[in-house]
Design an enzyme around this catalytic site. Structure first.
Site, PDB file in Angstrom:
ATOM      1  CB  SER A  20      -0.943  -0.075   1.204  1.00  0.00           C
ATOM      2  OG  SER A  20      -1.873   0.950   1.146  1.00  0.00           O
ATOM      3  CB  SER A  58       3.486   2.592  12.595  1.00  0.00           C
ATOM      4  OG  SER A  58       3.168   1.979  11.366  1.00  0.00           O
TER       5      SER A  58
HETATM    6  C1  G16 Z   1      -3.143   0.787   6.536  1.00  0.00           C
HETATM    7  C2  G16 Z   1      -4.473   0.544   7.198  1.00  0.00           C
HETATM    8  C3  G16 Z   1      -5.073   1.853   7.637  1.00  0.00           C
HETATM    9  C4  G16 Z   1      -4.094   2.590   8.530  1.00  0.00           C
HETATM   10  C5  G16 Z   1      -2.737   2.733   7.838  1.00  0.00           C
HETATM   11  C6  G16 Z   1      -1.655   3.279   8.734  1.00  0.00           C
HETATM   12  O1  G16 Z   1      -3.352   1.557   5.407  1.00  0.00           O
HETATM   13  O2  G16 Z   1      -5.317  -0.142   6.308  1.00  0.00           O
HETATM   14  O3  G16 Z   1      -6.278   1.589   8.282  1.00  0.00           O
HETATM   15  O4  G16 Z   1      -4.564   3.849   8.842  1.00  0.00           O
HETATM   16  O5  G16 Z   1      -2.286   1.464   7.408  1.00  0.00           O
HETATM   17  O6  G16 Z   1      -1.497   2.405   9.805  1.00  0.00           O
HETATM   18  P1  G16 Z   1      -0.345   2.574  10.855  1.00  0.00           P
HETATM   19  O7  G16 Z   1      -0.454   3.971  11.380  1.00  0.00           O
HETATM   20  O8  G16 Z   1      -0.636   1.534  11.889  1.00  0.00           O
HETATM   21  O9  G16 Z   1       0.966   2.381  10.150  1.00  0.00           O
HETATM   22  P2  G16 Z   1      -2.708   1.172   4.009  1.00  0.00           P
HETATM   23  O10 G16 Z   1      -3.347   2.114   3.066  1.00  0.00           O
HETATM   24  O11 G16 Z   1      -1.234   1.366   4.151  1.00  0.00           O
HETATM   25  O12 G16 Z   1      -3.097  -0.264   3.830  1.00  0.00           O
END
Ligand code: G16
Length: 555
Positions: free
Chosen positions: A65, A511
């Site tokens: 992502s 994170s």
């Molecule tokens: C993923 C999750 C999201 C989250 C983001 C950041 O997004 O699907 O719900 O907000 O990671 O997460 P973290 O702050 O725990 O790193 P994506 O778009 O990267 O799949």
């Protein structure tokens, strides 16, 4: 024994680096692509077990992502297109971390705990993003899916089918898993079927925008040099002239997510590189797998204005609430946010719009479940990840009204708009393409400019920072991640720092997708938010084992 030889033969093609420990995080496994081959193979195995258990098709998406190009990752998709359940996230972590010689035992353990009937047929859909590592990693998933469990585990004969979708956005795979498991009731389980359903609904919706000029139909899209760009191109022919898209960062030259994409724009609060922005023009950015979207524009003074997930949730919920009133439907609508939601958005939603607001932990899986508790649940993370869920009851009431021959025109029109709104939305997960079509339709129907949308409320200035620590798991949080319970003294330090600023708020959390601690701060002025974010970063660095240089002030 023969079966153990088979285990070592097949899994030794995808060896686990000894001692490597990874966890199924916010959105699956994520790390540098070179550490992921064994994870992919094992997630192929696990998806097969999950499919046997649920007697349904399961999805496996290979993507990291928003992470940089050199990372990769994998997410498992459950039968209705939702994220896999917490118990199976736990199995995923166990399986991922079993040393090579313990893999068989780890698998048997899951099979026993879940009483899985191994003679049950398995079906798995596999998709991947555009990263260069995704080709071999998705092959490793397929190796796991196609492994002959019979010889592997000496269980009953087993059948495993897979469908390899190749390049798809994450939400497209979620959508197709749901379509497959609902026997087409949600739509056709093909990419073409997805475009047809969404675009037809969009065209129906925009028929209600009588005075929309060609200028208003134009949108600049930053594809983050990822899969979303390819898919927007693919979809364009279905849109006729109802939406004219100028696509930037289409992957033809730039690097994935590098200085572009929704995460860059949201965190840096500036436009991506590689896009031509004319003052006042509406632009949006997708992230690397097209499950997030943010909007923005610059004004005549060159000032950048961001319309993030909070502004999107406000626009959508206002639109839906108005339609419900016009339709005379008594359905309970709520907005689900996380701690990152701008304080101004929460106040506006609660005090002015009078809608119910819920706060959950970060991760769409948490927001999705909270949204399911309402007739209509609008959920968005501030980073632009979100969608809208309609309960079965809500969908039935809307349909009845739209088809009622005795209903007056205004109520019927509102019900039909609601029906098309439901069809343009991908309810399985946040989807940049579907969200873009919905937002464009709402702006067109309401004759609203991006500036008018932006003016609904003013964001409190805010800042997000990252701090590198030796082990981010030392940070534990509570109250939907708004307060830290460890390490000792951190929350007290944050409370003291917050008191030094007006209208301030700050929190920290580890994170789940990157090896960092995230820091969020908002306050009355940008200077204040920046200084609070820096002060809290220093507290994290000092109390949670920061590595490298101390965080420097932003100015
Ligand atoms: C993923 C999750 C999201 C989250 C983001 C950041 O997004 O699907 O719900 O907000 O990671 O997460 P973290 O702050 O725990 O790193 P994506 O778009 O990267 O799949």
């Amino acid at each position: 024994m023969a079966q153990f030889e088979e285990v070592s033969k097949q899994s030794s093609q995808h060896p686990k680096p000894a001692g490597l420990v990874l966890q199924y995080g916010t959105a699956g496994f994520r790390t540098n692509a070179k550490h992921l081959d064994h994870i992919m193979f094992r997630m192929g195995l696990l998806a097969t077990l999950r499919s046997k258990k649920t007697k349904a098709t399961i999805g496996v998406m290979v993507t990291a992502s928003h992470n940089p190009e050199e990372d990769n990752g994998v997410k498992l998709i459950d039968p209705m297109g939702e994220m896999v359940t917490p118990a199976w996230e736990g199995y995923a972590t166990q399986l991922a971390n079993a040393e090579q010689g313990d893999l068989l035992t780890a698998l048997k353990d899951i099979i026993e705990k879940e009483s899985i009937n191994m003679s049950q047929e398995a079906n798995v859909f596999v998709g991947k993003d555009t990263r260069s590592s995704s080709a071999s990693l998705s092959q490793a998933v397929l190796d796991g899916v196609l492994l002959n469990f019979d010889s592997f585990l000496n269980f009953f004969l087993h059948f495993s089918h897979h469908f390899y979708y190749g390049l798809v956005t994450t939400p497209q795979l979620h959508y197709m898993v749901c379509c497959q498991n609902t026997q087409g009731k949600y739509g056709e389980a093909t990419i073409e079927g997805y475009y047809r359903k969404l675009c037809q609904a969009f065209i129906q919706l925009t028929k209600n925008a009588s005075n929309c000029t060609d200028d208003q139909k134009h949108l600049s899209v930053d594809g983050a040099n990822g899969i979303g760009a390819l898919k927007v191109r693919e979809m364009e022919s279905h849109l006729r002239r109802e939406l004219q898209i100028s696509l930037f960062n289409d992957g033809s030259k730039g690097k994935l997510n590098h200085q572009c994409g929704a995460d860059f724009v949201k965190v840096q609060q500036k436009p991506p590189t590689g896009i031509n922005i004319n003052p006042g023009e509406r632009c949006c950015s997708f992230d690397g797998d097209a499950d997030r979207i943010v909007y923005y524009y610059t004004d005549s003074d060159g000032q950048f204005h961001l319309l993030d997930g909070d502004k999107i949730a406000t626009l959508i919920s206002t639109f839906l609430k108005e339609l419900l009133t016009q339709a005379g439907l008594d359905l309970k609508i709520a907005v689900v946010q996380t701690a990152y939601a701008n304080g101004s958005s929460t106040h506006y939603l609660e005090d002015t719009m009078k809608v119910i607001v819920r706060c959950t932990k970060t991760g769409v899986k948490h927001l999705h479940h909270a949204a399911q508790e309402f007739d209509i649940g609008v959920y968005f993370e501030a980073n632009g990840h979100g969608t809208v869920l309609f309960s079965k009851v809500a969908e039935e009431k809307i349909q009845q009204l739209a088809e009622d021959p005795n209903m007056n025109d205004e109520r019927k029109r509102a019900a039909r708009l609601l029906q098309n709104t439901i069809n343009v939305i991908n309810q399985t997960v946040g989807d940049a393409i579907s969200d873009m079509l919905l937002i464009e339709a709402i702006l067109a129907i309401r004759g609203m400019t991006v500036q008018q949308w932006d003016a609904i409320y003013s964001d409190l200035p805010n800042r997000q920072l990252k701090v590198k620590v030796s082990d981010r798991r030392v940070i534990d949080t509570t109250d939907a991640e708004r307060r830290a319970v460890s390490p000792a003294g951190l929350q007290e330090a944050i409370d003291t720092l917050v008191k030094k600023h007006r209208l301030a708020r700050s929190f920290v959390r580890p994170s789940g997708t990157e090896d960092v601690v995230r820091v969020y701060a908002e306050a009355e002025t940008q200077e204040s938010a920046d200084s609070l974010a820096h002060e809290v970063s220093l507290a994290v660095y000092r109390l949670a084992g920061g590595v490298g240089d101390e965080p420097k002030p932003l100015h």
